[in-house]
Scaffold this motif. Structure first.
Motif, PDB file in Angstrom:
ATOM      1  N   LEU A  45       0.828  -1.230   0.301  1.00  0.00           N
ATOM      2  CA  LEU A  45      -0.004   0.030  -0.016  1.00  0.00           C
ATOM      3  C   LEU A  45       0.695   1.126   0.264  1.00  0.00           C
ATOM      4  N   LEU A  46       2.132   1.051   0.736  1.00  0.00           N
ATOM      5  CA  LEU A  46       3.452   1.824   0.071  1.00  0.00           C
ATOM      6  C   LEU A  46       3.905   2.138  -0.382  1.00  0.00           C
ATOM      7  N   THR A  47       4.218   1.012  -1.458  1.00  0.00           N
ATOM      8  CA  THR A  47       4.973   1.048  -2.599  1.00  0.00           C
ATOM      9  C   THR A  47       4.219   0.975  -3.865  1.00  0.00           C
ATOM     10  N   ASP A  48       3.418   0.056  -4.354  1.00  0.00           N
ATOM     11  CA  ASP A  48       1.839   0.134  -5.122  1.00  0.00           C
ATOM     12  C   ASP A  48       1.397   0.614  -5.419  1.00  0.00           C
ATOM     13  N   TYR A  49       0.152   0.956  -6.570  1.00  0.00           N
ATOM     14  CA  TYR A  49      -0.489   1.503  -6.639  1.00  0.00           C
ATOM     15  C   TYR A  49      -1.459   0.804  -7.251  1.00  0.00           C
ATOM     16  N   TYR A  50      -2.865   1.050  -6.487  1.00  0.00           N
ATOM     17  CA  TYR A  50      -4.276   0.095  -7.592  1.00  0.00           C
ATOM     18  C   TYR A  50      -4.352   1.146  -8.501  1.00  0.00           C
ATOM     19  N   PHE A  51      -4.093   1.200  -9.692  1.00  0.00           N
ATOM     20  CA  PHE A  51      -5.883   1.675 -10.208  1.00  0.00           C
ATOM     21  C   PHE A  51      -6.147   0.895 -11.242  1.00  0.00           C
ATOM     22  N   PRO A  52      -7.628  -0.024 -10.885  1.00  0.00           N
ATOM     23  CA  PRO A  52      -8.587  -1.133 -11.682  1.00  0.00           C
ATOM     24  C   PRO A  52      -8.439   0.041 -13.319  1.00  0.00           C
ATOM     25  N   GLN A  53      -8.691   0.081 -14.393  1.00  0.00           N
ATOM     26  CA  GLN A  53      -8.936   0.513 -14.980  1.00  0.00           C
ATOM     27  C   GLN A  53     -10.904   1.044 -15.446  1.00  0.00           C
ATOM     28  N   ASP A  54     -11.280   1.469 -16.423  1.00  0.00           N
ATOM     29  CA  ASP A  54     -12.553   1.890 -16.152  1.00  0.00           C
ATOM     30  C   ASP A  54     -12.793   0.770 -17.106  1.00  0.00           C
ATOM     31  N   TYR A  55     -14.664   0.547 -16.684  1.00  0.00           N
ATOM     32  CA  TYR A  55     -14.585  -0.765 -17.905  1.00  0.00           C
ATOM     33  C   TYR A  55     -13.859  -2.404 -17.194  1.00  0.00           C
ATOM     34  N   SER A  56     -13.587  -2.112 -16.419  1.00  0.00           N
ATOM     35  CA  SER A  56     -14.183  -3.297 -15.523  1.00  0.00           C
ATOM     36  C   SER A  56     -14.809  -3.772 -14.800  1.00  0.00           C
ATOM     37  N   LYS A  57     -14.555  -4.995 -14.982  1.00  0.00           N
ATOM     38  CA  LYS A  57     -15.694  -5.738 -14.416  1.00  0.00           C
ATOM     39  C   LYS A  57     -15.536  -6.116 -13.146  1.00  0.00           C
ATOM     40  N   CYS A  58     -16.418  -5.687 -12.281  1.00  0.00           N
ATOM     41  CA  CYS A  58     -16.719  -5.891 -10.568  1.00  0.00           C
ATOM     42  C   CYS A  58     -17.880  -7.487 -10.551  1.00  0.00           C
ATOM     43  N   LYS A  59     -17.498  -8.360  -9.600  1.00  0.00           N
ATOM     44  CA  LYS A  59     -19.041  -8.782  -8.951  1.00  0.00           C
ATOM     45  C   LYS A  59     -18.786  -8.981  -7.701  1.00  0.00           C
ATOM     46  N   ILE A  60     -19.811  -8.953  -6.898  1.00  0.00           N
ATOM     47  CA  ILE A  60     -19.966  -9.548  -5.332  1.00  0.00           C
ATOM     48  C   ILE A  60     -20.826 -10.506  -5.793  1.00  0.00           C
ATOM     49  N   LEU A  61     -19.656 -11.525  -4.237  1.00  0.00           N
ATOM     50  CA  LEU A  61     -20.722 -12.676  -3.957  1.00  0.00           C
ATOM     51  C   LEU A  61     -20.900 -12.321  -2.550  1.00  0.00           C
ATOM     52  N   GLY A  70     -21.173  -5.974 -12.617  1.00  0.00           N
ATOM     53  CA  GLY A  70     -21.402  -4.267 -12.774  1.00  0.00           C
ATOM     54  C   GLY A  70     -20.353  -4.341 -13.633  1.00  0.00           C
ATOM     55  N   ILE A  71     -20.226  -2.539 -13.577  1.00  0.00           N
ATOM     56  CA  ILE A  71     -18.381  -2.459 -14.290  1.00  0.00           C
ATOM     57  C   ILE A  71     -18.022  -1.148 -13.563  1.00  0.00           C
ATOM     58  N   VAL A  72     -16.858  -1.258 -13.326  1.00  0.00           N
ATOM     59  CA  VAL A  72     -15.888   0.032 -12.462  1.00  0.00           C
ATOM     60  C   VAL A  72     -16.559   1.140 -13.846  1.00  0.00           C
ATOM     61  N   LYS A  73     -16.484   2.085 -12.912  1.00  0.00           N
ATOM     62  CA  LYS A  73     -16.362   3.354 -14.609  1.00  0.00           C
ATOM     63  C   LYS A  73     -15.537   4.967 -13.677  1.00  0.00           C
ATOM     64  N   ASN A  74     -15.834   4.871 -12.420  1.00  0.00           N
ATOM     65  CA  ASN A  74     -15.028   6.267 -11.932  1.00  0.00           C
ATOM     66  C   ASN A  74     -14.071   5.209 -11.105  1.00  0.00           C
ATOM     67  N   SER A  75     -12.532   5.987 -10.900  1.00  0.00           N
ATOM     68  CA  SER A  75     -11.783   5.880  -9.648  1.00  0.00           C
ATOM     69  C   SER A  75     -11.747   7.356  -9.632  1.00  0.00           C
ATOM     70  N   SER A  76     -10.694   7.312  -7.892  1.00  0.00           N
ATOM     71  CA  SER A  76     -11.020   8.875  -7.811  1.00  0.00           C
ATOM     72  C   SER A  76     -10.021   8.688  -6.363  1.00  0.00           C
ATOM     73  N   ASP A  77      -9.745   9.841  -5.971  1.00  0.00           N
ATOM     74  CA  ASP A  77      -9.036   9.794  -4.369  1.00  0.00           C
ATOM     75  C   ASP A  77      -7.633   9.375  -3.902  1.00  0.00           C
ATOM     76  N   MET A  78      -7.071   8.831  -4.966  1.00  0.00           N
ATOM     77  CA  MET A  78      -5.748   8.319  -4.571  1.00  0.00           C
ATOM     78  C   MET A  78      -4.853   8.822  -4.105  1.00  0.00           C
ATOM     79  N   GLU A  79      -4.076   8.468  -3.090  1.00  0.00           N
ATOM     80  CA  GLU A  79      -3.268   9.322  -2.971  1.00  0.00           C
ATOM     81  C   GLU A  79      -1.989   9.271  -3.259  1.00  0.00           C
ATOM     82  N   LEU A  80      -1.078  10.205  -3.324  1.00  0.00           N
ATOM     83  CA  LEU A  80       0.023   9.831  -4.194  1.00  0.00           C
ATOM     84  C   LEU A  80       0.923  10.508  -3.063  1.00  0.00           C
ATOM     85  N   ASN A  81       0.746  10.610  -2.031  1.00  0.00           N
ATOM     86  CA  ASN A  81       2.100  10.976  -1.017  1.00  0.00           C
ATOM     87  C   ASN A  81       2.530   9.274  -0.807  1.00  0.00           C
ATOM     88  N   PRO A  82       3.633   9.852  -1.033  1.00  0.00           N
ATOM     89  CA  PRO A  82       5.150   8.395  -0.822  1.00  0.00           C
ATOM     90  C   PRO A  82       4.746   8.408   0.406  1.00  0.00           C
TER      91      PRO A  82
END
Length: 494
Positions: A45-61, A70-82
């Motif tokens: 969580l400190l060294t890598d960045y999780y950034f799924p592309q828009d229109y990625s597949k999402c499912k909930i069990l 469903g479909i990933v539409k938007n991502s936001s609030d990524m904290e870029l402070n190392p």
């Protein structure tokens, strides 16, 4: 327990999850502080960045069974402070969003019933995973469509139009993670799924914590005026022009709905649209639907008579009343009880279908809207289903449609808590916005061209004043559908 997968990779998010579902609109989920489960217990969580592309597949069990796809539409609030964890927030929509975002349509629906048209549209978008679901439309609602152009319209807009002219409701339903069914039904044919009883035993059984109602007349009307800038005239127009020997065009008095035939110097000539000409089709006369100009393939000598027969486009007007409601309000107030609304629909070319749209407004907006709001700890109502409320207040004792459902989830490794908010409406009115696009946009997009206007008017009630034929006025009675069997001579194909 709920498990979330994005592109088949399990992710972890904040312990609070909210799922917003609304009939006829995509479900929406916002996830906060999202990261892959495989990162837990590491420093990724400190060294890598999780950034799924828009229109990625999402499912909930839920308990290892598919609960949402469903479909990933938007991502936001990524904290870029190392020096801080690189969480992200995601917005997820169900696959119904593709009805407004996917390919637009480009064919004419002609001489089909509403049910046949629904099947045709679903078949044309089957490659998005949409299939025909439950279609339960009454014989009266399953009206015949004269001709409707889907050119540049999203499937969502077309489904809304079919719903409006038939007085039906429609929605989407998840079949599996890749398949979504589209259901249509007449509200009066929808089976009542159960009774919401007003007893302590019923409240305890379903863990109901709150039930209240809103009574609103904001959108009420008992008279609906429907206007259209373009409807097909019920009779044809004939004009004779004389060639000037110079120009290869002439201007008609009205805009063309359907060009029936043209005679040059007593002989019939061939016809084609200008779009067809651009695709290589040759003819003697070219024209564009909704334009009042025709173009000759050659310049005719001076004095040659050119006789044109066509169906003009004229202004349309329909008025629909709910007389029992008018009388009710009149008796209450001892004055005129008419509550009137009007709307201009340029996506309707048939006077009969313009009337059907107005009837649909009266059907769903012609009574005071009662909304029930229920909060419970048990999932006991199904979205899109009909229930009867056995209320102690007689005015609330009606059938209701479950219009929306919000699921509040709190879970951690030791505890899971779920609460449900339901919104039910007696009017079965589900008009709303879809995916931030205004679903009213169809009402300002015409079937032929946008932004076109005409100066003549046809008043379609019991009688109509039609102003043409060298500006004479004829009074006629409208007895049937104001459409033709062959209404759109256009480059569109069925």
């Amino acid at each position: 327990m709920f498990h979330i997968f994005i592109n088949d990779e399990e992710v972890i998010c904040e312990s609070k999850i909210q799922i917003d579902e609304e009939f006829m609109n995509p479900s929406s989920i916002e996830l906060y502080k999202v990261y892959p489960k495989s990162w837990k217990g590491t420093n990724k969580l400190l060294t890598d960045y999780y950034f799924p592309q828009d229109y990625s597949k999402c499912k909930i069990l839920k308990d290892n069974k598919l609960y949402f796809s469903g479909i990933v539409k938007n991502s936001s609030d990524m904290e870029l402070n190392p020096f801080k964890p690189h969480f992200c927030s995601l917005q997820i929509l169900d696959r119904g969003t593709l009805l407004s975002e996917g390919n637009t349509l480009d064919y004419v629906i002609k001489d089909k019933t509403v049910e046949e048209a629904i099947i045709q549209v679903i078949d044309s978008i089957s490659d998005y995973g949409f299939v025909v679901g439950n279609i339960n439309i009454s014989e009266d609602d399953n009206t015949l469509i004269g001709a409707y152009s889907t050119l540049d319209k999203a499937p969502y807009d077309v489904f809304n139009y079919l719903s409006m002219i038939s007085g039906t409701r429609w929605g989407t339903r998840m079949i599996d993670e890749n398949t979504t069914a589209i259901d249509f039904y007449s509200p009066e044919l929808l089976e009542t799924e159960g009774i919401i009883d007003y007893t302590q035993e019923y409240f305890n059984k379903n863990k109901i914590e709150k039930l209240n109602y809103d009574y609103s007349t904001i959108d009420y009307r008992n008279k609906q005026i429907m206007l259209s800038d373009k409807v097909y005239s019920n009779i044809s127009q004939e004009e004779t022009k004389i060639s000037d020997g110079v120009n290869n065009t002439c201007q008609l008095e009205y805009k063309i709905g359907t060009l029936l035939n043209v005679m040059v110097n007593g002989n019939y000539v061939t016809l084609a649209t200008k779009d067809q000409r651009d695709r290589g089709i040759t003819a003697d006369i070219y024209y564009t639907p909704s334009d009042n100009n025709i173009e000759f393939n050659e310049i005719y000598p001076y004095g040659i008579p050119i006789k044109v027969k066509y169906i003009p486009l004229v202004k349309g007007r329909q008025i629909i009343y709910n007389n029992s409601e008018i009388n009710r309000i009149s008796n209450n107030l001892n004055i005129n009880g008419t509550i009137s609304r009007y709307e201009n629909r340029s996506d309707v070319l048939s006077s009969k279908e313009l009337e059907k749209v107005g009837q649909s407004y009266i059907k769903f907006k012609g009574l005071p809207k009662i909304t029930l709001n229920i909060t419970a700890r048990k999932d006991f109502l199904k979205l899109g289903n009909k229930y009867h409320f056995n209320s102690p207040i007689s005015e609330l004792r009606k059938d209701y449609l479950v219009k929306s459902k919000t699921t509040h989830i709190f879970q951690n490794s030791e505890l899971i808590q779920i609460a449900y908010d339901y919104e039910l409406v007696n009017s079965f009115d589900t008009e709303n916005e879809l995916n931030y696009f205004d679903n009213q946009r169809a009402k300002t997009n015409g079937n032929i061209d946008e932004g076109e206007t005409i100066t003549r008017n046809i008043d379609i009630e019991n009688t109509a004043s039609i102003i043409f034929n060298n500006l004479s006025i004829e009074e006629i009675t409208i007895t049937g559908n104001n459409t033709l069997n062959n209404v759109l001579d256009s480059p569109l194909i069925e």
